[in-house]
Design an enzyme around this catalytic site. Structure first.
Site, short mmCIF file in Angstrom:
data_model
loop_
_atom_site.label_atom_id
_atom_site.label_comp_id
_atom_site.label_asym_id
_atom_site.label_seq_id
_atom_site.Cartn_x
_atom_site.Cartn_y
_atom_site.Cartn_z
N ASP A 24 28.58 55.48 5.11
CA ASP A 24 27.37 56.02 5.75
C ASP A 24 26.34 54.93 6.04
OD1 ASP A 24 28.62 58.38 5.18
OD2 ASP A 24 26.95 59.28 4.09
N ASP A 25 25.43 55.29 6.93
CA ASP A 25 24.13 54.63 7.15
C ASP A 25 24.17 53.36 8.00
OD1 ASP A 25 23.29 56.68 5.60
OD2 ASP A 25 22.63 55.48 3.89
N HIS A 55 18.10 59.77 10.82
CA HIS A 55 18.33 59.76 9.37
C HIS A 55 17.06 60.20 8.62
CE1 HIS A 55 19.79 58.50 5.38
NE2 HIS A 55 20.98 58.65 5.92
N HIS A 84 28.56 53.37 1.25
CA HIS A 84 27.52 53.05 2.24
C HIS A 84 27.67 51.62 2.75
CE1 HIS A 84 26.09 56.49 -0.05
NE2 HIS A 84 25.35 56.80 0.99
ZN LIG Z 1 22.77 58.53 4.84
#
Ligand SMILES: [Zn+2]
Length: 248
Positions: A58-59, A113, A208
């Site tokens: 993620d991210d 986000h 992440h």
């Molecule tokens: Zn996230």
């Protein structure tokens, strides 16, 4: 004065405990979670007897940490699913293109986000967050994402229904496979230990690539892939894992 301060301190103490509790349990304890899982509107794992799991990140994308994760995956010839954030993805179309060319799946992790935007529980916000990011991914890579992972794990009846009618799937993760790799100071070894200790067939592992600790995440990935591939585990994209669950 003393009494006031004590009260305030006590108040903060209880507020802290309350928030900690929410942070740890709000996702797991949504009253509709079981039903959503049964209807496959929210996916947290897949039922399979094979030693196969999905690795998700993620991210990102991030110019420094994402390539490090890509290198770790390439060393083991593993394909993963990257839930990218729209505003970051649109600054790095070439990196996005590279990820797709390497065979990785791109998922949608909202445009902003911004958890507080999602908390407004507004269809127009869900729609613009999802469509903007899908367009950025499609233009850069030709892939049309089918998986949406809400920022901060946000869930509501309205959002889950909207995403499923879109149609996309709410792509959650397996509770036991949240190593909290994004925490600064967490070492690759600790991340790898968490993943290896909790591994079961059909799980969706959340990590992440786009957090400040991403280089340690990349190290952790290298370590647990060595171990788990040696133990007979296979790593597929989240869409492939969901497909396997349907045919089993
Ligand atoms: Zn996230």
């Amino acid at each position: 004065m003393i009494i006031t301060m004590k009260r305030r301190t006590l108040g903060l103490f209880f507020a802290g405990i309350f928030l900690l509790g929410l942070g740890s349990y709000n996702m797991a304890l949504h009253p509709s979670m079981n039903q959503w899982e049964q209807e496959q509107k929210v996916i947290t794992s897949v039922s399979t007897s094979e030693k196969v799991v999905a690795l998700t990140f993620d991210d990102g994308p991030d110019a420094e940490t994402t390539p490090a994760v890509l290198d770790s995956l390439a060393r083991h010839n593993v394909k993963a699913t990257f839930f990218v954030v729209g505003y970051r993805a649109e600054k790095q179309p070439m990196l996005l293109k590279t990820m797709a060319a390497l065979g990785h799946e791109l998922g949608n992790h909202s445009y902003s986000h911004n958890y507080s935007q999602f908390k407004k529980n507004d269809i127009a916000i869900f729609q613009s967050e999802i469509e903007l990011t899908n367009t950025i991914i499609r233009v850069a890579t030709g892939q049309t994402p089918t998986l949406f992972r809400p920022p901060g794990g946000y869930l509501s009846e309205r959002m889950v229904e909207f995403v499923n009618q879109y149609p996309m799937i709410v792509a959650y993760w397996t509770w036991q496979q949240d190593a909290k790799d994004w925490q600064s100071g967490k070492k690759g070894e600790a991340i790898a230990r968490h993943v290896v200790a909790n591994i079961r067939p059909g799980q969706i592992i959340i990590l992440h690539d786009g957090a400040v600790n991403g280089l340690e995440t990349a190290r952790g990935v290298d370590l647990f892939l060595t171990q788990l591939i040696g133990d007979g585990y296979r790593f597929v994209t989240m869409s492939e894992l969901i497909q396997m669950g349907k045919t089993e």
